[in-house]
Design an enzyme around this catalytic site. Sequence first.
Site, PDB file in Angstrom:
ATOM      1  N   LEU A  56       0.812  -1.219   0.000  1.00 24.46           N
ATOM      2  CA  LEU A  56       0.000   0.000   0.000  1.00 24.46           C
ATOM      3  C   LEU A  56       0.845   1.267   0.000  1.00 24.46           C
ATOM      4  CD1 LEU A  56      -2.985  -1.039   2.253  1.00 24.46           C
ATOM      5  CD2 LEU A  56      -3.046  -0.376  -0.152  1.00 24.46           C
ATOM      6  N   ALA A  57       1.905   1.286   0.830  1.00 29.25           N
ATOM      7  CA  ALA A  57       2.700   2.507   0.935  1.00 29.25           C
ATOM      8  C   ALA A  57       3.447   2.797  -0.372  1.00 29.25           C
ATOM      9  CB  ALA A  57       3.683   2.389   2.090  1.00 29.25           C
ATOM     10  N   HIS A  62      -0.185  -8.839  18.868  1.00 28.69           N
ATOM     11  CA  HIS A  62      -1.635  -8.671  18.680  1.00 28.69           C
ATOM     12  C   HIS A  62      -2.388  -9.709  19.504  1.00 28.69           C
ATOM     13  CE1 HIS A  62      -5.470  -8.163  16.784  1.00 28.69           C
ATOM     14  NE2 HIS A  62      -5.001  -7.319  15.894  1.00 28.69           N
ATOM     15  N   ARG A  82      -4.158  -2.944  21.976  1.00 31.87           N
ATOM     16  CA  ARG A  82      -3.602  -4.291  21.799  1.00 31.87           C
ATOM     17  C   ARG A  82      -2.573  -4.673  22.854  1.00 31.87           C
ATOM     18  NH1 ARG A  82      -3.031  -3.903  15.200  1.00 31.87           N
ATOM     19  NH2 ARG A  82      -5.269  -3.972  14.883  1.00 31.87           N
ATOM     20  N   HIS A 128       2.909  -9.162  15.298  1.00 28.75           N
ATOM     21  CA  HIS A 128       2.007  -8.727  14.244  1.00 28.75           C
ATOM     22  C   HIS A 128       2.534  -7.544  13.441  1.00 28.75           C
ATOM     23  CE1 HIS A 128      -1.808  -7.773  12.387  1.00 28.75           C
ATOM     24  NE2 HIS A 128      -1.781  -6.577  12.887  1.00 28.75           N
TER      25      HIS A 128
HETATM   26  C1  LIG Z   1      -2.706 -10.321   9.153  1.00 23.51           C
HETATM   27  C2  LIG Z   1      -2.591  -8.827   9.221  1.00 23.51           C
HETATM   28  C3  LIG Z   1      -3.732  -8.050   9.225  1.00 23.51           C
HETATM   29  C4  LIG Z   1      -3.628  -6.667   9.289  1.00 23.51           C
HETATM   30  N1  LIG Z   1      -4.770  -5.909   9.303  1.00 23.51           N
HETATM   31  C5  LIG Z   1      -4.676  -4.571   9.365  1.00 23.51           C
HETATM   32  C6  LIG Z   1      -5.850  -3.763   9.350  1.00 23.51           C
HETATM   33  O1  LIG Z   1      -6.955  -4.259   9.297  1.00 23.51           O
HETATM   34  N2  LIG Z   1      -5.700  -2.428   9.399  1.00 23.51           N
HETATM   35  C7  LIG Z   1      -4.482  -1.827   9.449  1.00 23.51           C
HETATM   36  O2  LIG Z   1      -4.414  -0.610   9.474  1.00 23.51           O
HETATM   37  N3  LIG Z   1      -3.346  -2.575   9.419  1.00 23.51           N
HETATM   38  C8  LIG Z   1      -3.425  -3.918   9.385  1.00 23.51           C
HETATM   39  N4  LIG Z   1      -2.274  -4.666   9.376  1.00 23.51           N
HETATM   40  C9  LIG Z   1      -0.977  -4.002   9.217  1.00 23.51           C
HETATM   41  C10 LIG Z   1      -0.784  -3.605   7.743  1.00 23.51           C
HETATM   42  O3  LIG Z   1      -1.309  -4.603   6.904  1.00 23.51           O
HETATM   43  C11 LIG Z   1       0.671  -3.371   7.360  1.00 23.51           C
HETATM   44  O4  LIG Z   1       1.307  -2.589   8.317  1.00 23.51           O
HETATM   45  C12 LIG Z   1       0.758  -2.647   6.019  1.00 23.51           C
HETATM   46  O5  LIG Z   1      -0.013  -3.305   5.045  1.00 23.51           O
HETATM   47  C13 LIG Z   1       2.190  -2.520   5.545  1.00 23.51           C
HETATM   48  O6  LIG Z   1       2.160  -1.946   4.259  1.00 23.51           O
HETATM   49  P1  LIG Z   1       3.509  -1.516   3.528  1.00 23.51           P
HETATM   50  O7  LIG Z   1       3.110  -1.007   2.198  1.00 23.51           O
HETATM   51  O8  LIG Z   1       4.287  -0.620   4.415  1.00 23.51           O
HETATM   52  O9  LIG Z   1       4.338  -2.866   3.401  1.00 23.51           O
HETATM   53  P2  LIG Z   1       3.998  -4.286   2.684  1.00 23.51           P
HETATM   54  O10 LIG Z   1       2.588  -4.426   2.309  1.00 23.51           O
HETATM   55  O11 LIG Z   1       4.617  -5.307   3.567  1.00 23.51           O
HETATM   56  O12 LIG Z   1       4.805  -4.205   1.346  1.00 23.51           O
HETATM   57  C14 LIG Z   1       6.209  -4.347   1.316  1.00 23.51           C
HETATM   58  C15 LIG Z   1       6.654  -4.284  -0.123  1.00 23.51           C
HETATM   59  O13 LIG Z   1       8.072  -4.173  -0.137  1.00 23.51           O
HETATM   60  C16 LIG Z   1       8.602  -5.135  -1.049  1.00 23.51           C
HETATM   61  N5  LIG Z   1       9.946  -5.435  -0.562  1.00 23.51           N
HETATM   62  C17 LIG Z   1      10.372  -5.647   0.710  1.00 23.51           C
HETATM   63  N6  LIG Z   1      11.689  -5.830   0.737  1.00 23.51           N
HETATM   64  C18 LIG Z   1      12.124  -5.736  -0.533  1.00 23.51           C
HETATM   65  C19 LIG Z   1      13.402  -5.829  -1.143  1.00 23.51           C
HETATM   66  N7  LIG Z   1      14.516  -6.033  -0.435  1.00 23.51           N
HETATM   67  N8  LIG Z   1      13.474  -5.688  -2.488  1.00 23.51           N
HETATM   68  C20 LIG Z   1      12.353  -5.464  -3.245  1.00 23.51           C
HETATM   69  N9  LIG Z   1      11.127  -5.343  -2.705  1.00 23.51           N
HETATM   70  C21 LIG Z   1      11.023  -5.484  -1.371  1.00 23.51           C
HETATM   71  C22 LIG Z   1       7.627  -6.277  -1.033  1.00 23.51           C
HETATM   72  O14 LIG Z   1       7.768  -7.026  -2.210  1.00 23.51           O
HETATM   73  C23 LIG Z   1       6.307  -5.502  -0.951  1.00 23.51           C
HETATM   74  O15 LIG Z   1       5.929  -5.078  -2.226  1.00 23.51           O
HETATM   75  C24 LIG Z   1      -2.365  -6.057   9.340  1.00 23.51           C
HETATM   76  C25 LIG Z   1      -1.212  -6.847   9.348  1.00 23.51           C
HETATM   77  C26 LIG Z   1      -1.323  -8.223   9.331  1.00 23.51           C
HETATM   78  C27 LIG Z   1      -0.091  -9.042   9.428  1.00 23.51           C
END
Ligand SMILES: Cc1cc2nc3c(=O)[nH]c(=O)nc-3n(C[C@H](O)[C@H](O)[C@H](O)COP(=O)(O)OP(=O)(O)OC[C@H]3O[C@@H](n4cnc5c(N)ncnc54)[C@H](O)[C@@H]3O)c2cc1C
Length: 666
Positions: free
Chosen positions: A62-63, A285, A350, A425
């Site tokens: 998402l980020a 969590h 939590r 979590h």
């Molecule tokens: C089961 C579960 C349920 C959750 N439910 C909720 C919820 O309901 N509400 C809420 O607010 N939060 C929730 N969270 C937390 C939330 O989902 C995460 O904090 C958030 O989605 C993280 O998003 P992000 O984009 O930062 O990272 P991620 O979605 O983890 O994306 C990381 C990206 O980086 C890439 N990447 C990583 N390292 C490398 C590398 N070395 N080289 C190339 N690419 C790399 C991966 O391929 C991926 O594309 C939940 C978490 C879990 C575990």
Amino acid sequence: MTETTTNAGVAHGLYTEGDEIADTKAPDVPIDEVWNRRQFDAALVNPANRRKLSVIIVGTGLAGASAAATLGEAGYNVSTFCFQDTPRRAHSIAAQGGINAAKNYKEDGDSVYRLFYDTVKGGDYRSRETNVYRLAEVSENIIDQCVAQGVPFAREYGGLLDNRSFGGVQVSRTFYARGQTGQQLLIGAYQALERQVAAGTVTQYSRHEMLELVVVDGRARGIIARDLVTGEIETHLGDAVVLASGGYGNVFFLSTNAMGSNVTASWRAHRKGAYMANPCYTQIHPTCIPVSGDHQSKLTLMSESLRNDGRIWVPKNRDDCDKDPREIPEEDRDYYLERIYPSFGNLVPRDIASRQAKYVCDEGRGVGPMVGDFRRGVYLDFADAIERMGRSTVENKYGNLFDMYERITGENPYEVPMRIYPAVHYVMGGLWVDYDLQSTIPGLYVTGEANFSDHGANRLGASALMQGLADGYFVLPSTIRDYLAKGPFEPLADDDPAVAEARTAVEERTARLLAINGERSVDSFHKELGHIMWEYVGMERTEEGLLKAIDLIRGLREEFWRNVRVLGAADTLNQSLEKAGRVADFLELGELMAIDALHRRESCGGHFRAESQTEDGEAMRRDDEFLYVAAWEFTGGDGDGEMGRPVLHKEDLVYTAIELKQRSYK
Ligand SMILES: Cc1cc2nc3c(=O)[nH]c(=O)nc-3n(C[C@H](O)[C@H](O)[C@H](O)COP(=O)(O)OP(=O)(O)OC[C@H]3O[C@@H](n4cnc5c(N)ncnc54)[C@H](O)[C@@H]3O)c2cc1C
């Protein structure tokens, strides 16, 4: 109150202290004007110049996907990287419960200030005030953006967007799409991203793993990545780099994170000069399916949304713990959260819910199978909710979560209460960033779970998605332009000494891992590390346990570089090699997490030091000594030898818009 023991002498042998660090980007104006002023002050880039500027984004969860789509739309030349076969498999897809926003659609007293207040309090007053206020302000735009993309948020009967409540708050501000909110939001962001791919502003590299950051003349200028299919090592250069690479909860081996989530991108940047902030702040969590044995490699979350309607209890008497819960009469049940925290009840934050679950199980009142000497489970019971609302309403709200529970445990939660127990979590720690989301390396920005974020020592539910999308859709695009306006920077050749050195480092490390040819699998090291982390750097930490953890991790790391067996070759698809690199980095991170936890001789949020608690077992903060962010600098050393002592830089936390109080949810 229990006094903390002083461990300054011990800790000083493990780290040194450097200059203080401060955010210099947030303008010094009243808090509700800071973001507007910063956006105005940040330099602009003329639309015609944007295509000459290139931005590398590592991570398309998402980020990262939201940032790439927005920067692409603005006209910058963007490249994205992810290790999965498509951005749609990022860990973000697993998010279940929802996303917060201060829309006040329920007219129940919500506001930007209340979301800000709840988040700072929820984080136990260990987050940066200006960042959190901005997050609350921007939250409203996120929902509009996602609705415009077609994200199918749940709606009420009349068609308006519905809300529910999450822990640590007394309003309903959580927008959701059944138990699949992350998936729906990610599809929205992915569509926006693919539109830019088609428009030619974004070039997408899937199944590529960043293994090194390229820093030239002190600026982040690119990455070294491995094509995970062919094994080829590639150099990608640009004017700025964004890490949106997610969290490192998998350092504990067992967690609710996706199996591939790891710390490598952040850790490689840390080794190149990006400070790591509050690495010990881990979220455990309370609502996860309990560990059932030694064979598991993954734990499953049951969304916190279930605490809206489910009631948590254990038997009052130990003798009842192995009885069928339906046969335990009401007067013999202890709804302990409702009893201890009458005003927040089952919806306490939590960290608090997790700790109380641990306490009742430690008392011998846990339920489910014995794990070691204890039963590690408490009931989450929907009988009252089913009676009050009817089964079909419960099914509509939580059906997919109930199905998932039944598939994993073989028990039907409509009939028998679910069993839950805390699990790792999320991590609040991450790379240090200023108000612009820039790390201590100029040109390196960090978004989403990978940065040390806005959640202090404990994140409230449904706030990670809010932060990741706030960072990607709204914050980064407005702040990174201030940096890019100084570019384009000097063109770089692949054989520039700093670029070549980064590439050689990756090639040598890969060769070394393959050459060890030892006797233990990568997974066995990961599992042992996870065990150490859970035992000593988990839900409750003590000085003695943390010192032991540091010793054990050092020994394990030494053995890893001597005795790991990495099968296969470098020039082909090789998952054993991928994992080995990630575990090697976890083995360095784990030590820093323990040092950070050791030095913070207070309890705050998810960081519970047994030596610092109130008489009734609540976390006792020590604002006089620890009202700061701990930002750690790497000082050298290689995994197989002795590591340099990290340097601690403190960022004082100053609260002007909020009164500092001891948290209470009673
Ligand atoms: C089961 C579960 C349920 C959750 N439910 C909720 C919820 O309901 N509400 C809420 O607010 N939060 C929730 N969270 C937390 C939330 O989902 C995460 O904090 C958030 O989605 C993280 O998003 P992000 O984009 O930062 O990272 P991620 O979605 O983890 O994306 C990381 C990206 O980086 C890439 N990447 C990583 N390292 C490398 C590398 N070395 N080289 C190339 N690419 C790399 C991966 O391929 C991926 O594309 C939940 C978490 C879990 C575990």
